[in-house]
Write a protein that holds these residues in place. Structure first.
Motif, mmCIF file in Angstrom:
data_model
loop_
_atom_site.group_PDB
_atom_site.id
_atom_site.type_symbol
_atom_site.label_atom_id
_atom_site.label_comp_id
_atom_site.label_asym_id
_atom_site.label_seq_id
_atom_site.Cartn_x
_atom_site.Cartn_y
_atom_site.Cartn_z
ATOM 1 N N PRO A 58 12.691 0.263 -4.018
ATOM 2 C CA PRO A 58 11.774 1.360 -4.297
ATOM 3 C C PRO A 58 12.341 2.165 -5.457
ATOM 4 O O PRO A 58 13.540 2.088 -5.736
ATOM 5 N N TRP A 284 1.697 8.485 -5.581
ATOM 6 C CA TRP A 284 1.978 7.164 -5.012
ATOM 7 C C TRP A 284 1.325 6.046 -5.814
ATOM 8 O O TRP A 284 1.909 4.972 -5.981
ATOM 9 N N LEU A 288 3.821 3.258 -7.465
ATOM 10 C CA LEU A 288 3.748 1.844 -7.099
ATOM 11 C C LEU A 288 3.548 0.936 -8.305
ATOM 12 O O LEU A 288 4.015 -0.204 -8.323
ATOM 13 N N TYR A 291 6.329 -1.402 -10.407
ATOM 14 C CA TYR A 291 6.683 -2.808 -10.248
ATOM 15 C C TYR A 291 5.971 -3.671 -11.293
ATOM 16 O O TYR A 291 6.531 -4.647 -11.794
ATOM 17 N N HIS A 310 9.605 -7.197 -2.737
ATOM 18 C CA HIS A 310 9.943 -5.777 -2.628
ATOM 19 C C HIS A 310 10.933 -5.531 -1.484
ATOM 20 O O HIS A 310 10.771 -6.072 -0.384
ATOM 21 N N HIS A 320 3.412 0.315 0.996
ATOM 22 C CA HIS A 320 3.629 -1.003 0.394
ATOM 23 C C HIS A 320 2.845 -2.118 1.087
ATOM 24 O O HIS A 320 2.544 -3.133 0.455
ATOM 25 N N TRP A 324 -0.661 -0.571 -1.476
ATOM 26 C CA TRP A 324 -0.310 -1.359 -2.649
ATOM 27 C C TRP A 324 -1.063 -2.699 -2.696
ATOM 28 O O TRP A 324 -1.654 -3.037 -3.724
#
Length: 615
Positions: A58, A284, A288, A291, A310, A320, A324
Motif C-alpha cells: 500500500p 481513496w 488506488l 498502482y 497487492h 482493495h 478497486w
C-alpha cells in the motif's frame, strides 16, 4: 448513500470478465541478477507474462512516522520480489506514500506548514527506513507527483465517459481520520471523556461526522454481481482464505453507490476533478490509482498491469477487494492477480498508540537487532491471518536461538580451521555415505537418522517455494530452521572433531561429514536470501559460492551422492568474516513494555485503521 439510477452494464458477460482475469504466474529457469535493482527496470515486451511479476505495498499515509506495521508490509513485498528474481523472473516492486486528503490538510495546518512540505518530511522518513532495512523497491511513488496526477485525471475521465460517474448528493457518515464513507451498520455509539455520547466507526474507533453535500458518485451498485462472479471463479484471488471469505460476505449485502469526490471548499489538498474546479477527487480513488501509475498508465501499461500482486493490511481489505476491482472493471482493465492480506502487530494485545507509549520504532529495532534480524523476526513470527504480539524479549530469544546459535554455530563448526585446516569444500565419498541405507556395508558410517535429514533437505526447496508463494513465509522459515537443527544433530552425532586424520578411512569420513554439512548450509543460505539478504550473502560467501551460483536453479543438493559432479568440491572457502550473527543481550524490560503495562488499564484501544496503516 444515495443510489444512482439503474444502469446497464454490458461489460460483465462471463466471456468479458474472463479476459480481465489472467492465469497464475508460473516459474521459469532463466538466470538473471538476483540482487534487487535500485532503478526502475525497463519492461521487455517480448517476455511472456509468466516471466514478469509486479508486487506492490500500500502507499503509506503520511499522517505519522512509520511504525513496525508499515515495515512488515514492505518486508513481505520485498521477500516476494527477491524470491521471483531468484526464479529468473523480471520483477517490479513499488511502494510509496499517500499524501492527499482532509486529514493531511488539517495536520499540515496544525503544524504550521505548507502541505507539500509536511508530506515531503514524512515521506522522507519512510524512504530512509526502507533504505536502511534493505527494502529493494524499484519504484517509489508519491501521490503528489505530476505523473500520478495525470494518471488519476485520465482514469477519472475514462470512468466518467463510460457513464459510471454521475453528479449526485451524498448524505451519511464520514470519518476524516480514516478518509472513509460509512454505512449506518458501520457506525456505533461511544461515551467520550466528558461523558457525552458520540458516534464512532465500529472498525477504527474514530469519531465520525454527518455529512451532506453535492458531489460525484460512482455506480458501485452495478458491480455486486460481477464482483461475486470474479471471486467465486478465482478462489485464490485473495489470500489467506479468511479474507477471501470476508470479501464474499460483504458482497452478500447491497452495495450503495460510492461518493468519489469532496467539495473543494472542504478539501483543497487533493487532485481537482477534471472539468470541475469546485470538486476534489476522493482520496481513496486517487490513492488506488498509484498502482496503475507505476505500471505506466495512462500509456500502455499491459506489460506490468497484467501481473499485479497487492500486499495490504487487513484494515484496508474492502478498499482493495471491493472498490478497486469495481473501478478496474468499469475502466475495462485487468484485475490484480492476487491480493495478499496480512494482519497486524500489537503490543500486549493492544494496538500501538502514542498515548500508551507502546509504538515500536522499526528504525531503532533494526539498529538493536540488525536489519536482517528484524526482517527475520517479522517474517518468522508474523502470521498473515491473525494478529501477532510484539515484545523485544521474544525477538531476542528467537534471533539468538535460530540465527546466532543454530545457523551461525553450524557454519562456525563446519568452517573452523581445527576441523578444516585446508579451508576447502571437502570431497564426498559415496562409499562412506551411499545413496541408499545399507546396514553392515563396508566403510559405511551413516545411520538412519542421517538419511532422514537428507530427505528433509532434499525436499526443502519445494516446501519453501510453496510457502513463499502463498504468503506463508513463517512456515518456510520454520521448515528451514527445522532442517538446520537436524544438520546440527548430524554433526553432533558423528563428532568429526574426534576423528583421527592420520587414519585415511577416518579422514574420508570426516571430509564426507563436512561436505554434507556444507551442502546443507549452501541450501539454507540460498533459500534465506529473500528474507535476510545480508546474512545469506555472508554465509554463501564464506562457503565460496559465487553470485552466479545463488539462484533457485542452483539448489541441486548433494550431487556427488547421486553420481553427478559437484562444482564446489575442492573449492577454496571464502575469507573468514567473523561470526554469522552476534548474540543479542536480553532486555531487562523494554520501554515499550514498561510504559505500555503502566497505562494498560487506563485505555482500551480499538482495531487498526487507515491512519496508522496505509493507503
Amino acid at each position: 448513500m444515495q443510489l444512482g439510477k439503474s444502469f446497464s452494464v454490458k461489460l460483465w458477460h462471463l466471456s468479458i470478465l474472463k479476459k480481465l482475469v489472467r492465469p497464475p504466474l508460473t516459474r521459469v529457469r532463466t538466470q538473471q541478477c538476483v540482487s534487487a535493482p535500485t532503478e526502475r527496470p525497463l519492461c521487455t515486451h517480448g517476455l511472456e507474462e509468466n516471466q514478469r511479476f509486479y508486487v506492490t505495498t500500500p502507499i503509506f499515509y503520511v499522517n505519522a512516522a512509520p511504525h513496525i506495521g508499515h515495515l512488515y508490509s514492505a518486508v513481505i513485498a520485498d521477500y516476494l520480489h527477491r524470491y521471483w528474481l531468484m526464479r529468473g523472473v523480471q520483477s517490479k516492486f513499488s511502494t510509496g506514500t499517500d499524501e492527499h486528503g482532509l486529514k493531511i490538510q488539517q495536520a499540515a495546518y496544525s503544524a504550521g506548514k505548507e502541505p507539500l512540505r509536511f508530506c515531503t518530511e514524512v515521506s522522507v522518513q519512510f524512504k530512509d527506513l526502507f533504505k536502511k532495512c534493505d527494502i529493494s523497491y524499484t519504484d517509489y511513488i508519491r501521490t503528489t507527483e505530476d505523473r500520478h496526477r495525470r494518471a488519476v485525471e485520465h482514469f477519472w475521465t475514462v470512468l466518467q465517459d463510460k457513464g459510471f460517474i454521475y453528479k449526485g448528493t451524498y448524505e451519511g457518515w464520514y470519518s476524516t481520520p480514516d478518509e472513509s464513507f460509512l454505512t449506518p451498520s458501520q457506525v456505533g455509539d461511544r461515551t467520550d471523556s466528558d461523558g457525552r455520547t458520540v458516534k464512532i466507526s465500529l472498525e477504527s474507533g474514530h469519531k465520525v461526522e454527518w455529512m451532506k453535500e453535492e458531489n460525484y458518485m460512482f455506480r458501485l451498485s452495478e458491480f455486486r454481481s460481477p464482483l461475486q462472479r470474479w471471486l467465486r471463479e478465482n478462489s485464490e484471488a485473495i489470500q489467506p482464505k479468511r479474507f477471501y471469505h470476508a470479501a464474499l460476505q460483504w458482497l452478500q449485502e447491497d452495495l450503495p453507490d460510492l461518493s468519489v469526490s469532496r467539495q473543494r471548499s472542504r478539501l483543497q489538498w487533493g487532485i481537482p476533478v477534471p472539468g470541475d474546479s469546485e470538486q476534489t477527487v476522493y482520496v481513496w480513488l486517487d490513492a488506488l490509482v498509484n498502482y496503475l501509475t507505476v505500471a505506466g498508465y495512462p500509456q500502455d501499461c499491459s506489460c506490468w498491469w497484467g501481473v499485479a500482486h497487492h500486499v495490504v493490511g487487513k484494515d484496508i481489505l474492502k478498499f482493495h477487494a471491493i472498490y478497486w476491482p469495481a473501478f478496474l472493471m468499469a475502466a475495462e482493465l485487468p484485475l490484480p492477480r492476487k491480493i495478499f492480506v496480512h494482519s497486524h502487530w500489537t503490543v500486549e494485545g493492544q494496538k500501538m498508540s502514542k498515548s500508551l507509549g507502546n509504538v515500536v520504532d522499526p528504525l531503532e529495532r533494526s539498529q538493536s537487532f540488525t536489519t536482517d534480524g528484524l526482517r527475520y523476526f517479522l517474517l518468522r513470527q508474523g502470521v498473515p491471518d491473525s494478529d501477532c504480539d510484539y515484545y523485544d524479549d521474544k525477538a531476542v530469544k528467537l534471533l539468538n536461538t535460530e540465527l546466532a546459535d543454530s545457523l551461525g554455530g553450524l557454519l562456525n563448526r563446519c568452517t573452523a580451521r581445527s576441523l578444516n585446516p585446508a579451508q576447502v569444500y571437502p570431497n564426498f565419498y559415496v562409499e562412506c555415505f551411499p545413496r541408499e541405507l545399507e546396514p553392515g556395508g563396508a566403510g559405511r558410517r551413516a545411520v538412519s537418522e542421517d538419511y532422514k535429514m537428507l530427505e528433509s533437505v532434499s525436499h526443502l526447496s519445494r516446501l519453501v517455494e510453496h510457502h513463499y508463494e502463498d504468503l506463508q513465509a513463517y512456515k518456510a522459515l520454520e521448515a528451514i530452521a527445522g532442517c538446520v537443527r537436524q544438520t546440527n544433530g548430524f554433526l553432533q552425532r558423528h563428532a568429526p572433531w574426534k576423528l583421527d586424520r592420520r587414519d585415511p578411512e577416518q579422514q574420508r569420513w570426516l571430509d564426507t561429514v563436512l561436505h554434507v554439512s556444507l551442502e546443507c548450509l549452501r541450501v539454507y543460505g540460498t533459500l534465506l536470501q529473500p528474507v535476510v539478504p545480508q546474512l545469506a550473502d555472508k554465509l554463501l560467501s564464506r562457503l565460496g559460492v559465487g553470485p552466479e551460483e545463488r539462484f533457485w536453479a542452483n539448489l541441486q543438493f548433494l550431487s556427488s551422492q547421486h553420481g553427478d559432479t559437484c562444482p564446489f568440491e575442492g573449492r577454496t572457502l571464502g575469507p573468514e568474516t567473523g561470526v554469522l550473527f552476534s548474540r543479542l543481550e536480553r532486555p531487562k524490560q523494554s520501554k515499550v513494555q514498561s510504559k505500555g503495562q503502566s497505562q494498560k488499564t487506563q485505555s482500551k484501544v480499538t482495531k487498526h485503521a487507515k491512519t496508522t496503516e496505509v493507503v
